[in-house]
Design an enzyme around this catalytic site. Sequence first.
Site: not given
Ligand SMILES: CCCCCC/C=C/CC(=O)SCCNC(=O)CCNC(=O)[C@H](O)C(C)(C)COP(=O)(O)OP(=O)(O)OC[C@H]1O[C@@H](n2cnc3c(N)ncnc32)[C@H](O)[C@@H]1OP(=O)(O)O
Length: 188
Positions: A61, A100, A103, A123
């Site tokens: 997400a 997601g 998924e 999640e």
């Molecule tokens: C209703 C509509 C659709 C719904 C879809 C269905 C729902 C599903 C539920 C989920 O998907 S819950 C899971 C959501 N995802 C996460 O929890 C992942 C969170 N992120 C991480 O664990 C880490 O960021 C990473 C992806 C493993 C990368 O780690 P790393 O240490 O390499 O870099 P970071 O400094 O943490 O992140 C870099 C950069 O990326 C941005 N970012 C990370 N994840 C997301 C995301 N899910 N969405 C948008 N942006 C994301 C983070 O904010 C950093 O950005 P910056 O600008 O460089 O600070």
Amino acid sequence: MAQYTRVAGSVGLITLQNPPVNALSAMVRQGIVDTMERALSAPEVKSLVICGQKETFCGGADIREFGTKMSGPPLIPLIHAIEASTKPVVAAIEGVALGGGLELALGCHYRISHSKAKLGLPEVTLGLLPAAAGSQRLPRLIGVPAALDLITTGRHVTAAEALQLGIVDQVTDHSTVDAAVKFALSVA
Ligand SMILES: CCCCCC/C=C/CC(=O)SCCNC(=O)CCNC(=O)[C@H](O)C(C)(C)COP(=O)(O)OP(=O)(O)OC[C@H]1O[C@@H](n2cnc3c(N)ncnc32)[C@H](O)[C@@H]1OP(=O)(O)O
């Protein structure tokens, strides 16, 4: 958004485009719907590959849309449509396939992973459940005990563990998209 190209003659390649982690924003979901329709209606396309730009499959997400009004196509029917595709769909997983994003990959018929990729359903760490049928597709694929472990801990697994568990079909040290395209040609 998502970009559509045709490669190797008969493979439709869908590339998720939403830096930095190709999260499933409304525009990405709409892009998947549009490019899937295009690939499925093209008679010359016999199989599909879904990948993410810049060596990252999908971080799940889009956290930038949390707290905003829901827009764009919902994820559950989108993934069902991929699973129901009459043309085989292969996920090319590089970087991360989380939440997601995993998924989405589970709705594909096959998954090819780069050796350095990480996969998981985090999640639970956000107080959520994998609600886009990941909690059904994962146990069907790898059995209830292993799936429950991943769903209830939210831990990330390496590509090697994902292969051993049966989440992915193949792991490569080289170009994941090339390996996925080769695989897609072999199952068309
Ligand atoms: C209703 C509509 C659709 C719904 C879809 C269905 C729902 C599903 C539920 C989920 O998907 S819950 C899971 C959501 N995802 C996460 O929890 C992942 C969170 N992120 C991480 O664990 C880490 O960021 C990473 C992806 C493993 C990368 O780690 P790393 O240490 O390499 O870099 P970071 O400094 O943490 O992140 C870099 C950069 O990326 C941005 N970012 C990370 N994840 C997301 C995301 N899910 N969405 C948008 N942006 C994301 C983070 O904010 C950093 O950005 P910056 O600008 O460089 O600070």
